[in-house]
Scaffold this motif. Sequence first.
Motif, PDB file in Angstrom:
ATOM      1  N   PRO A   1     -16.177  95.010 -23.890  1.00 43.05           N
ATOM      2  CA  PRO A   1     -15.279  95.001 -22.733  1.00 43.05           C
ATOM      3  C   PRO A   1     -14.941  96.419 -22.275  1.00 43.05           C
ATOM      4  CG  PRO A   1     -14.548  93.425 -24.391  1.00 43.05           C
ATOM      5  CD  PRO A   1     -15.664  94.217 -25.015  1.00 43.05           C
ATOM      6  N   GLY A   2     -15.031  96.672 -20.974  1.00 35.63           N
ATOM      7  CA  GLY A   2     -14.722  97.985 -20.428  1.00 35.63           C
ATOM      8  C   GLY A   2     -15.859  98.975 -20.497  1.00 35.63           C
ATOM      9  N   GLU A   3     -16.950  98.613 -21.167  1.00 36.97           N
ATOM     10  CA  GLU A   3     -18.086  99.517 -21.303  1.00 36.97           C
ATOM     11  C   GLU A   3     -19.047  99.329 -20.128  1.00 36.97           C
ATOM     12  OE1 GLU A   3     -21.213 100.717 -24.842  1.00 36.97           O
ATOM     13  OE2 GLU A   3     -20.720  98.615 -24.547  1.00 36.97           O
ATOM     14  N   SER A   4     -19.535 100.427 -19.581  1.00 37.08           N
ATOM     15  CA  SER A   4     -20.487 100.348 -18.474  1.00 37.08           C
ATOM     16  C   SER A   4     -21.861  99.951 -19.007  1.00 37.08           C
ATOM     17  CB  SER A   4     -20.595 101.707 -17.762  1.00 37.08           C
ATOM     18  OG  SER A   4     -19.350 102.085 -17.227  1.00 37.08           O
ATOM     19  N   PRO A   5     -22.544  99.062 -18.295  1.00 36.36           N
ATOM     20  CA  PRO A   5     -23.863  98.659 -18.759  1.00 36.36           C
ATOM     21  C   PRO A   5     -24.859  99.809 -18.680  1.00 36.36           C
ATOM     22  CG  PRO A   5     -23.425  97.760 -16.580  1.00 36.36           C
ATOM     23  CD  PRO A   5     -22.155  98.385 -17.047  1.00 36.36           C
ATOM     24  N   ALA A   6     -25.669  99.963 -19.728  1.00 39.00           N
ATOM     25  CA  ALA A   6     -26.688 101.013 -19.743  1.00 39.00           C
ATOM     26  C   ALA A   6     -27.889 100.559 -18.920  1.00 39.00           C
ATOM     27  CB  ALA A   6     -27.110 101.304 -21.183  1.00 39.00           C
ATOM     28  N   ALA A   7     -28.533 101.510 -18.271  1.00 38.12           N
ATOM     29  CA  ALA A   7     -29.744 101.191 -17.517  1.00 38.12           C
ATOM     30  C   ALA A   7     -30.818 100.705 -18.482  1.00 38.12           C
ATOM     31  CB  ALA A   7     -30.216 102.419 -16.766  1.00 38.12           C
ATOM     32  N   ASP A   8     -31.501  99.629 -18.112  1.00 35.27           N
ATOM     33  CA  ASP A   8     -32.527  99.043 -18.977  1.00 35.27           C
ATOM     34  C   ASP A   8     -33.874  99.643 -18.601  1.00 35.27           C
ATOM     35  OD1 ASP A   8     -34.175  97.458 -20.546  1.00 35.27           O
ATOM     36  OD2 ASP A   8     -32.974  95.665 -20.221  1.00 35.27           O
ATOM     37  N   VAL A   9     -34.477 100.380 -19.519  1.00 39.98           N
ATOM     38  CA  VAL A   9     -35.746 101.058 -19.227  1.00 39.98           C
ATOM     39  C   VAL A   9     -36.936 100.325 -19.830  1.00 39.98           C
ATOM     40  CG1 VAL A   9     -34.644 103.311 -19.026  1.00 39.98           C
ATOM     41  CG2 VAL A   9     -35.517 102.575 -21.258  1.00 39.98           C
ATOM     42  N   ARG A  10     -36.703  99.157 -20.415  1.00 41.37           N
ATOM     43  CA  ARG A  10     -37.804  98.425 -21.036  1.00 41.37           C
ATOM     44  C   ARG A  10     -38.703  97.768 -19.988  1.00 41.37           C
ATOM     45  NH1 ARG A  10     -35.112  93.963 -24.113  1.00 41.37           N
ATOM     46  NH2 ARG A  10     -33.733  94.106 -22.286  1.00 41.37           N
ATOM     47  N   ALA A  11     -39.955  97.549 -20.388  1.00 44.59           N
ATOM     48  CA  ALA A  11     -40.905  96.786 -19.583  1.00 44.59           C
ATOM     49  C   ALA A  11     -41.737  95.953 -20.542  1.00 44.59           C
ATOM     50  CB  ALA A  11     -41.798  97.717 -18.766  1.00 44.59           C
ATOM     51  N   TYR A  12     -42.073  94.745 -20.123  1.00 47.40           N
ATOM     52  CA  TYR A  12     -42.851  93.835 -20.962  1.00 47.40           C
ATOM     53  C   TYR A  12     -44.286  93.744 -20.453  1.00 47.40           C
ATOM     54  CZ  TYR A  12     -38.371  91.962 -22.679  1.00 47.40           C
ATOM     55  OH  TYR A  12     -37.123  91.803 -23.224  1.00 47.40           O
ATOM     56  N   ALA A  13     -45.242  93.723 -21.382  1.00 52.96           N
ATOM     57  CA  ALA A  13     -46.633  93.411 -21.035  1.00 52.96           C
ATOM     58  C   ALA A  13     -46.828  91.917 -21.267  1.00 52.96           C
ATOM     59  CB  ALA A  13     -47.594  94.221 -21.905  1.00 52.96           C
ATOM     60  N   LEU A  14     -46.971  91.162 -20.186  1.00 53.34           N
ATOM     61  CA  LEU A  14     -47.104  89.711 -20.292  1.00 53.34           C
ATOM     62  C   LEU A  14     -48.526  89.282 -19.968  1.00 53.34           C
ATOM     63  CD1 LEU A  14     -43.754  88.464 -18.707  1.00 53.34           C
ATOM     64  CD2 LEU A  14     -44.298  88.970 -21.090  1.00 53.34           C
TER      65      LEU A  14
ATOM     66  N   ALA B   1     -63.873  88.281 -16.510  1.00 54.14           N
ATOM     67  CA  ALA B   1     -63.800  87.550 -15.242  1.00 54.14           C
ATOM     68  C   ALA B   1     -62.363  87.215 -14.832  1.00 54.14           C
ATOM     69  CB  ALA B   1     -64.632  86.271 -15.326  1.00 54.14           C
ATOM     70  N   GLN B   2     -61.467  88.182 -14.995  1.00 58.90           N
ATOM     71  CA  GLN B   2     -60.069  88.004 -14.614  1.00 58.90           C
ATOM     72  C   GLN B   2     -59.649  89.092 -13.628  1.00 58.90           C
ATOM     73  OE1 GLN B   2     -58.007  85.361 -15.867  1.00 58.90           O
ATOM     74  NE2 GLN B   2     -60.043  84.683 -16.497  1.00 58.90           N
ATOM     75  N   ASN B   3     -58.589  88.832 -12.892  1.00 57.74           N
ATOM     76  CA  ASN B   3     -58.046  89.833 -11.980  1.00 57.74           C
ATOM     77  C   ASN B   3     -57.169  90.851 -12.702  1.00 57.74           C
ATOM     78  OD1 ASN B   3     -59.234  88.671  -9.669  1.00 57.74           O
ATOM     79  ND2 ASN B   3     -57.560  87.186  -9.505  1.00 57.74           N
ATOM     80  N   ALA B   4     -56.643  90.465 -13.866  1.00 51.84           N
ATOM     81  CA  ALA B   4     -55.768  91.361 -14.622  1.00 51.84           C
ATOM     82  C   ALA B   4     -55.843  91.032 -16.107  1.00 51.84           C
ATOM     83  CB  ALA B   4     -54.331  91.259 -14.129  1.00 51.84           C
ATOM     84  N   LEU B   5     -55.729  92.069 -16.936  1.00 55.57           N
ATOM     85  CA  LEU B   5     -55.628  91.870 -18.385  1.00 55.57           C
ATOM     86  C   LEU B   5     -54.222  91.419 -18.764  1.00 55.57           C
ATOM     87  CD1 LEU B   5     -57.448  95.117 -19.603  1.00 55.57           C
ATOM     88  CD2 LEU B   5     -58.323  92.776 -19.783  1.00 55.57           C
ATOM     89  N   ALA B   6     -53.243  91.933 -18.044  1.00 55.42           N
ATOM     90  CA  ALA B   6     -51.831  91.623 -18.295  1.00 55.42           C
ATOM     91  C   ALA B   6     -51.048  92.085 -17.077  1.00 55.42           C
ATOM     92  CB  ALA B   6     -51.341  92.328 -19.562  1.00 55.42           C
ATOM     93  N   TRP B   7     -49.751  91.826 -17.086  1.00 54.03           N
ATOM     94  CA  TRP B   7     -48.859  92.304 -16.035  1.00 54.03           C
ATOM     95  C   TRP B   7     -47.696  93.021 -16.706  1.00 54.03           C
ATOM     96  CZ3 TRP B   7     -51.670  87.976 -16.017  1.00 54.03           C
ATOM     97  CH2 TRP B   7     -52.456  87.707 -14.887  1.00 54.03           C
ATOM     98  N   ILE B   8     -47.372  94.202 -16.194  1.00 55.52           N
ATOM     99  CA  ILE B   8     -46.225  94.943 -16.722  1.00 55.52           C
ATOM    100  C   ILE B   8     -45.012  94.546 -15.887  1.00 55.52           C
ATOM    101  CG2 ILE B   8     -45.283  97.175 -17.343  1.00 55.52           C
ATOM    102  CD1 ILE B   8     -47.903  96.318 -18.792  1.00 55.52           C
ATOM    103  N   VAL B   9     -44.081  93.873 -16.539  1.00 58.59           N
ATOM    104  CA  VAL B   9     -42.953  93.250 -15.843  1.00 58.59           C
ATOM    105  C   VAL B   9     -41.670  94.023 -16.123  1.00 58.59           C
ATOM    106  CG1 VAL B   9     -41.565  91.155 -15.687  1.00 58.59           C
ATOM    107  CG2 VAL B   9     -44.051  90.989 -15.879  1.00 58.59           C
ATOM    108  N   ASP B  10     -40.962  94.334 -15.054  1.00 57.56           N
ATOM    109  CA  ASP B  10     -39.688  95.030 -15.151  1.00 57.56           C
ATOM    110  C   ASP B  10     -38.636  94.093 -15.746  1.00 57.56           C
ATOM    111  OD1 ASP B  10     -38.115  97.514 -14.191  1.00 57.56           O
ATOM    112  OD2 ASP B  10     -36.950  95.837 -13.400  1.00 57.56           O
ATOM    113  N   VAL B  11     -38.003  94.498 -16.826  1.00 62.62           N
ATOM    114  CA  VAL B  11     -37.076  93.620 -17.542  1.00 62.62           C
ATOM    115  C   VAL B  11     -35.904  93.153 -16.671  1.00 62.62           C
ATOM    116  CG1 VAL B  11     -35.446  93.476 -19.469  1.00 62.62           C
ATOM    117  CG2 VAL B  11     -37.699  94.463 -19.825  1.00 62.62           C
ATOM    118  N   PRO B  12     -35.166  94.054 -16.001  1.00 60.18           N
ATOM    119  CA  PRO B  12     -34.032  93.568 -15.197  1.00 60.18           C
ATOM    120  C   PRO B  12     -34.453  92.573 -14.115  1.00 60.18           C
ATOM    121  CG  PRO B  12     -33.875  95.940 -15.531  1.00 60.18           C
ATOM    122  CD  PRO B  12     -35.232  95.529 -16.032  1.00 60.18           C
ATOM    123  N   ALA B  13     -35.626  92.768 -13.510  1.00 65.85           N
ATOM    124  CA  ALA B  13     -36.082  91.847 -12.462  1.00 65.85           C
ATOM    125  C   ALA B  13     -36.349  90.456 -13.028  1.00 65.85           C
ATOM    126  CB  ALA B  13     -37.346  92.403 -11.798  1.00 65.85           C
TER     127      ALA B  13
END
Length: 369
Positions: free
Chosen positions: A40-53, A97-109
């Motif tokens: 409580p009262g603490e400001s949320p830290a910016a999330d810099v993580r990204a997931y390879a899905l 035969a794929q368009n992508a090996l994976a997708w790098i997804v922004d965690v907050p999004a």
Amino acid sequence: MSKTFDVCIRGDGVVGRTLALLLARERLRVALVSQPRQAPGESPAADVRAYALNSASRHVLEALRVWPDAPFATPVTEMQVWGDDGGQLDFTAGSVAQNALAWIVDVPALEQQLFQAVRYQPQIETVAAPVKAALSVVCEGKKSSSREEFGVQWTVKAYPQKALAARLDADRPHQGVARQWFAGGDIVALLPLGGSDGNSVALVWSVAVERAEALEQMPPEEFCTALQAVCGPEAGNLRLTSERASWPLALSRADHWVGAGWALAGDAAHTVHPLSGQGLNLGLADAACLAGVLGQREYWRALGDEKLLRRYERARKADVAAMGAVTDGLHGLFAQTDERWQMLRNWGMKGFARSSLLKRWVTRQAAGL
């Protein structure tokens, strides 16, 4: 009158919310226990993580209509891997035969998409504490406080490393290429962000604990110089654009994942080294498998039937154990700094690069095909 729930999910991270949405599609009444993100009262830290899905994870999330928009889900069309003495591997989506090996997804999004989907799903109710239900599923992550309640033994093999994460901009477009370096015991990954034409990257740097702490305290320019010394010129000149975050690394597993009336999923059941980028893919596969088992149960079986839940455990435990063994073995191999080990692993990388059949099989596994 008190409300009745079929399933209580403890933990509202990506895996917990995904599972809640999957179960709601089965017309189950779900209570989702929401955990405070900061004091409580603490400001949320910016999330810099990204997931390879991978493709399997994308299929699950698209079916729920929570896949992030294009700028927040960047396709990886190629992955380049360097050893520490000339060893190099290159994986391409076209080879399978794929368009992508994976997708790098922004965690907050991704988290925002899931938040909105849960908010408008009438079968799901967010609660502040666990409630009575036919089945309780623990999705609280590796620091779960509920495992002990169910008599679960949690085994941890700590690595002498921390993962350091940050966001950077390069002076050239990444062109959808993910890059990874194994050098002197460090493992560095630069993952493309901002869409196919972007020049931003997410850094995941597995490094010795003492050095990680020093790197976190370095001025931005000095930090980029240290990173560039490992990466060389392949990714271009890098500029730090975010705060840095870090966490300890470990191979962890629960001795059993289910019992009468309860189950574990995601990091509450297992963690692996991030060098393969498969952590969240494993958790989403848990959610999809458990939802499938519950949805296909015999009409006379209760949701908390232990024999039913064993089907989920058997289906997932072997795959997770195999991935844990692979990442642990690779970590052990590349953590060795002796010159003879360097020669051996780079000889292995070169041999692997020449084996098109093996390389194609590994590429398909990593892509979730």
